[in-house]
Motif scaffolding. Structure first.
Motif, PDB file in Angstrom:
ATOM      1  N   VAL A  12       3.524  -4.502   6.514  1.00  0.00           N
ATOM      2  CA  VAL A  12       3.249  -3.587   5.396  1.00  0.00           C
ATOM      3  C   VAL A  12       1.746  -3.298   5.433  1.00  0.00           C
ATOM      4  N   ALA A  13       1.401  -2.069   5.763  1.00  0.00           N
ATOM      5  CA  ALA A  13      -0.002  -1.721   6.027  1.00  0.00           C
ATOM      6  C   ALA A  13      -0.541  -0.820   4.921  1.00  0.00           C
ATOM      7  N   VAL A  14      -1.541  -1.319   4.221  1.00  0.00           N
ATOM      8  CA  VAL A  14      -2.134  -0.583   3.094  1.00  0.00           C
ATOM      9  C   VAL A  14      -3.233   0.332   3.612  1.00  0.00           C
ATOM     10  N   LEU A  15      -3.118   1.602   3.281  1.00  0.00           N
ATOM     11  CA  LEU A  15      -4.121   2.574   3.731  1.00  0.00           C
ATOM     12  C   LEU A  15      -5.425   2.420   2.939  1.00  0.00           C
ATOM     13  N   ILE A  16      -6.519   2.248   3.682  1.00  0.00           N
ATOM     14  CA  ILE A  16      -7.853   2.279   3.064  1.00  0.00           C
ATOM     15  C   ILE A  16      -8.318   3.714   3.204  1.00  0.00           C
ATOM     16  N   LEU A  37      -6.415   6.714  11.661  1.00  0.00           N
ATOM     17  CA  LEU A  37      -5.068   7.182  11.987  1.00  0.00           C
ATOM     18  C   LEU A  37      -4.064   6.036  12.058  1.00  0.00           C
ATOM     19  N   LEU A  38      -2.895   6.314  11.526  1.00  0.00           N
ATOM     20  CA  LEU A  38      -1.819   5.322  11.592  1.00  0.00           C
ATOM     21  C   LEU A  38      -1.455   5.020  13.047  1.00  0.00           C
ATOM     22  N   VAL A  39      -1.462   6.047  13.883  1.00  0.00           N
ATOM     23  CA  VAL A  39      -1.069   5.827  15.288  1.00  0.00           C
ATOM     24  C   VAL A  39      -2.071   4.905  16.001  1.00  0.00           C
ATOM     25  N   ASP A  40      -3.346   5.008  15.631  1.00  0.00           N
ATOM     26  CA  ASP A  40      -4.345   4.124  16.248  1.00  0.00           C
ATOM     27  C   ASP A  40      -4.121   2.678  15.815  1.00  0.00           C
ATOM     28  N   TYR A  41      -3.800   2.542  14.534  1.00  0.00           N
ATOM     29  CA  TYR A  41      -3.487   1.197  14.027  1.00  0.00           C
ATOM     30  C   TYR A  41      -2.245   0.648  14.755  1.00  0.00           C
ATOM     31  N   ALA A  42      -1.224   1.496  14.901  1.00  0.00           N
ATOM     32  CA  ALA A  42       0.017   1.067  15.565  1.00  0.00           C
ATOM     33  C   ALA A  42      -0.264   0.656  17.022  1.00  0.00           C
ATOM     34  N   ARG A  43      -1.107   1.424  17.689  1.00  0.00           N
ATOM     35  CA  ARG A  43      -1.474   1.080  19.075  1.00  0.00           C
ATOM     36  C   ARG A  43      -2.146  -0.285  19.120  1.00  0.00           C
ATOM     37  N   LEU A  61       0.548  12.646  18.408  1.00  0.00           N
ATOM     38  CA  LEU A  61      -0.662  11.850  18.641  1.00  0.00           C
ATOM     39  C   LEU A  61      -0.390  10.602  19.490  1.00  0.00           C
ATOM     40  N   TYR A  62       0.849  10.168  19.470  1.00  0.00           N
ATOM     41  CA  TYR A  62       1.209   8.923  20.182  1.00  0.00           C
ATOM     42  C   TYR A  62       2.666   9.083  20.586  1.00  0.00           C
ATOM     43  N   GLN A  63       2.856   9.468  21.866  1.00  0.00           N
ATOM     44  CA  GLN A  63       4.191   9.909  22.296  1.00  0.00           C
ATOM     45  C   GLN A  63       5.290   8.876  22.132  1.00  0.00           C
ATOM     46  N   GLU A  64       4.899   7.617  22.227  1.00  0.00           N
ATOM     47  CA  GLU A  64       5.933   6.567  22.151  1.00  0.00           C
ATOM     48  C   GLU A  64       6.280   6.195  20.714  1.00  0.00           C
ATOM     49  N   MET A  65       5.623   6.836  19.779  1.00  0.00           N
ATOM     50  CA  MET A  65       5.823   6.469  18.370  1.00  0.00           C
ATOM     51  C   MET A  65       7.092   7.079  17.794  1.00  0.00           C
TER      52      MET A  65
END
Ligand code: PNS
Length: 166
Positions: free
Chosen positions: A33-37, A72-78, A108-112
């Motif tokens: 569960v990731a809280v956006l700053i 970016l959420l995708v950067d966090y996911a990476r 932004l992140y093809q595997e997402m």
């Protein structure tokens, strides 16, 4: 599908979020569960307060990790090596925005991949409606965890007199 990220503002967490997370645990071994700053927005609750409310509400669930992220959420996911984002869908009104977000994230992140879970019991609940109702003295218990309802009262009615006082 071992791990998913459930990202959001969670200002504050509602029983709707918790219901989606609990449903998500049927499909995923672990949910972050990731809280956006978001420095561009002024939330009602600080990141620390939001983090604590989520951790307390989900403290009995060992397969949940609570974290914060900015950018970016995708950067966090990476960074977390996760390829699935979990989102809840409440009503048709959510669909267009969610479709755009899911496709932007995939661009932004093809595997997402974004996985959606339909909200059921709390389909009418949103953090912003909760805040509006609570700010006007509405009783939001049942729509948010008890501790969150208490925190909302403290935010909106900090000078509330003791009820036993004459
Ligand atoms: O609780 P919310 O406000 O519906 O959550 C939205 C959230 C945090 C998932 C979204 O705004 C997000 O991912 N923000 C991070 C910035 C980003 O990655 N933007 C591009 C996504 S389209």
């Amino acid at each position: 599908m071992p791990i998913a990220i459930y990202a959001g503002s969670f200002d504050p967490i509602t029983n709707g979020h918790i219901s989606i997370i609990r449903s998500g645990l049927v499909a995923f071994e672990k949910i972050i569960v990731a809280v956006l700053i978001n420095p561009g927005k002024t939330p009602l609750f600080s990141v620390d307060e939001r983090f604590k409310m989520i951790s307390d509400a989900l403290s009995n669930e060992p397969r949940i990790e609570v974290d914060c992220f900015d950018g970016l959420l995708v950067d966090y996911a990476r960074r977390r090596n996760v390829q699935v984002v979990l989102r809840g869908l409440r009503a048709v009104a959510d669909f267009e925005h969610e479709l755009k977000m899911a496709n932007m994230n995939r661009h932004l992140y093809q595997e997402m991949e974004t996985v959606f879970i339909m909200a059921n019991d709390y389909f009418y609940v949103s953090s912003s409606l909760i805040k509006e109702a609570a700010s006007l003295g509405g009783d939001v218990l049942g729509m948010v965890p008890k501790a969150v309802a208490q925190k909302l009262r403290e935010k909106f009615f900090p000078q509330e007199p003791c009820q036993n006082k004459e």
